[in-house]
Write an enzyme that holds these catalytic residues in place. Structure first.
Site, PDB file in Angstrom:
ATOM      1  N   CYS A  79      -8.956  -4.272  -3.396  1.00 16.62           N
ATOM      2  CA  CYS A  79      -8.204  -4.217  -4.652  1.00 16.62           C
ATOM      3  C   CYS A  79      -8.878  -5.063  -5.735  1.00 16.62           C
ATOM      4  O   CYS A  79      -9.911  -4.679  -6.256  1.00 16.62           O
ATOM      5  CB  CYS A  79      -6.748  -4.625  -4.424  1.00 16.62           C
ATOM      6  SG  CYS A  79      -5.654  -4.113  -5.771  1.00 16.62           S
ATOM      7  N   HIS A 167      -4.946  -0.972  -0.016  1.00 18.73           N
ATOM      8  CA  HIS A 167      -4.647  -2.123   0.851  1.00 18.73           C
ATOM      9  C   HIS A 167      -4.587  -1.690   2.313  1.00 18.73           C
ATOM     10  O   HIS A 167      -3.597  -1.084   2.733  1.00 18.73           O
ATOM     11  CB  HIS A 167      -3.320  -2.761   0.439  1.00 18.73           C
ATOM     12  CG  HIS A 167      -3.385  -3.485  -0.866  1.00 18.73           C
ATOM     13  ND1 HIS A 167      -3.709  -4.826  -0.960  1.00 18.73           N
ATOM     14  CD2 HIS A 167      -3.184  -3.052  -2.135  1.00 18.73           C
ATOM     15  CE1 HIS A 167      -3.700  -5.183  -2.226  1.00 18.73           C
ATOM     16  NE2 HIS A 167      -3.377  -4.129  -2.968  1.00 18.73           N
ATOM     17  N   GLU A 169      -4.193  -3.619   4.829  1.00 20.75           N
ATOM     18  CA  GLU A 169      -3.395  -4.563   5.614  1.00 20.75           C
ATOM     19  C   GLU A 169      -1.922  -4.187   5.715  1.00 20.75           C
ATOM     20  O   GLU A 169      -1.204  -4.688   6.588  1.00 20.75           O
ATOM     21  CB  GLU A 169      -3.532  -5.982   5.038  1.00 20.75           C
ATOM     22  CG  GLU A 169      -2.927  -6.185   3.660  1.00 20.75           C
ATOM     23  CD  GLU A 169      -3.846  -5.849   2.501  1.00 20.75           C
ATOM     24  OE1 GLU A 169      -3.627  -6.365   1.396  1.00 20.75           O
ATOM     25  OE2 GLU A 169      -4.781  -5.045   2.699  1.00 20.75           O
TER      26      GLU A 169
END
Length: 509
Positions: A79, A167, A169
């Site tokens: 990001c 993202h 995660e």
């Protein structure tokens, strides 16, 4: 020395999640502010740049020093990290004119790119940015795109640098763990050997070396963190560890005796101290939450210090500090805002003039439990819900008194036993009961009552950073309400807290 991945934090709400996902791969990692991280040595196998609420286009854009990283060891920008590596190296980032928040799908994936090994076309990813990369520098190659975001991922040719605008995660990126595994294992060459057993072995060895024959004192709370810390130290130094378990009168019903016996059965050298009178005296008339916390914390220090001074030649103070405590104490823009005083850090080392040892400071909460299991910690302690250091003192809104504590202990005992009897306890991360400064009209038999309100709280979470309220069965809730009202004198109304964190905290004070 342990091989590791460094995560440079630019203030993203997801940074800890990156660390957790990598730890789940049995790879050790550390999170550091982007502007204050350790030297890059042979043990650092790769670096990840996190996201950020900041913009690379802003005058106050966050600038990391990548001189010892970029082009020298594997680097992954996520990001903000991806936008930084584009914008400040000859590319361009501009405000997004299309939807770049929420779920998206990778319609194009370069399957020759090792970062995307075994990932499926159209795999779902999670976007969360207001800026977007509109132009890549020369020698940057696009490796993935979505319908709205052409430059969703790229690699810098002739160096081990990758970047993604989504993202990996978060849960909504369905193959995010696979992407992170490709980076830390396939690209960085990490061996996935950081396990609970290896942590115990290396930590016990380090503690033996560091502490030698010195004496150590540790304050036990009955919780998982301090219990696991005690077992690690006990394995390393045995009887040179003395544990002090203080009963401030704000523990759960019958907890002091039951937990004390559990510790003694584990072979720990434990001193139990009953000090409720001191705490109740000093809390009389106090209603402000932070003041209550500070009184409880101060008194704990005084009682603990008094008991510790009875032990000859103590040189170390052990604490059950865990990794989120460490991360939150150092943020990108300096110390983070204080939401509430922490119950197990601060005060003790300065007052007692002891060196501090924190054997769990590298672990997240779920990792502490796995280490505890490897150490043989009993299930009733290992699976115990987190419990605040100030105890029931911050679950009684307003002034704390022995009478109120008794009401809360009885109601809490019914609720916690009920969760266990209905096989719900292990499905809940933390549960408790709050006594509200609210009285309401009720009817019991033929008499009008004007009594107290109890609030039940049960949440799911991984490490307490965020939490959702639990959808407990209606039949269970009805039974709990009925039992508490019928069996706890002074209560005529039960409510259930259905707020999540954020915006609400888990505890009410």
């Amino acid at each position: 020395m342990q091989e590791k991945i460094l995560i440079l934090d630019f203030g993203s709400q997801y940074t800890q999640l990156i660390g957790r996902r990598i730890r789940e791969l049995n790879v050790y990692c550390e999170i550091h502010p982007f502007n204050h991280f350790p030297a890059i040595d042979e043990h650092v196998k790769g670096v990840i740049l996190s996201g950020s609420p900041s913009s690379v286009r802003a005058n106050e854009a966050l600038h990391p020093d990548l001189s010892q990283i970029k082009g020298k060891i594997p680097l992954l920008g996520i990001c903000y990290g991806a936008q930084y590596l584009a914008h400040f190296y000859g590319g361009e980032v501009a405000p997004s004119d299309s939807r770049e928040y929420g779920r998206a799908n990778l319609g194009f994936i370069d399957h020759d790119c090792i970062l995307f090994n075994n990932m499926t076309k159209h795999t779902q990813v999670w976007m969360s940015h207001g800026d977007t990369i509109v132009k890549l520098p020369p020698s940057y190659k696009v490796t993935a795109s979505t319908e709205d975001v052409e430059l969703a991922a790229y690699k810098i040719e002739n160096e081990d640098t990758w970047a993604i605008q989504f993202h990996p995660e978060v849960y909504h990126t369905t193959e995010g763990s696979l992407l992170l595994k490709n980076f830390v294992v396939e690209i960085c060459g990490c061996h996935q050997d950081w396990t609970p057993a290896s942590f115990v072995e290396s930590t016990v060895h380090d503690l033996k070396t560091r502490l030698g024959n010195d004496k150590v004192v540790l304050g036990l709370s009955g919780g998982v963190d301090s219990s696991v810390a005690a077992l690690l130290l006990n394995r390393a130094i045995g009887k040179n560890l003395t544990c002090i378990f203080v009963d401030h009168g704000l523990l759960r019903k019958n907890e002091f005796n039951s937990v004390l016996h559990s510790y003694e059965d584990m072979g720990l050298n434990v001193i139990g101290v009953k000090a409720a009178d001191k705490f109740f005296t000093d809390l009389k008339g106090v209603t402000e939450p932070e003041k209550k916390r500070k009184i409880i914390g101060r008194n704990f220090i005084e009682v603990f210090d008094q008991e510790a001074h009875k032990i000859q030649d103590v040189k170390w103070l052990a604490q059950g500090t865990i990794y989120p405590d460490v991360i939150e104490s150092v943020s990108v823009n300096g110390p983070s805002a204080t939401i509430k005083s922490h119950h197990n850090v601060g005060g003790l080392p300065e007052k007692m003039k002891l060196k501090v040892v924190e054997p769990l400071r590298l672990l997240f909460k779920d990792e502490v439990r796995r280490v505890g299991k490897a150490l043989g910690l009993k299930d009733e302690l290992l699976g115990r819900h987190p419990f605040p250091g100030p105890g029931l003192g911050i679950r009684i809104l307003g002034e704390v008194s022995e009478e109120k504590v008794k009401i809360l202990q009885d109601a809490d005992d019914i609720f916690i036993k009920g969760l266990k009897d209905w096989n719900l306890y292990d499905k809940v991360w933390q549960a408790g009961v709050m006594l509200l400064p609210v009285q309401s009209v009720g009817v019991m038999g033929d008499e009008r009552t004007y009594e107290n309100t109890i609030a039940l709280r049960a949440v799911t979470s991984t490490d307490g950073m965020t939490a959702d309220w639990v959808h407990l069965p209606y039949d269970f809730m009805a039974k709990m309400s009925n039992e508490i009202i019928n069996r706890v004198k002074g209560v005529n109304r039960v409510v259930y807290d259905i707020s999540s964190k954020p915006p609400a905290t888990i505890e009410w004070e």
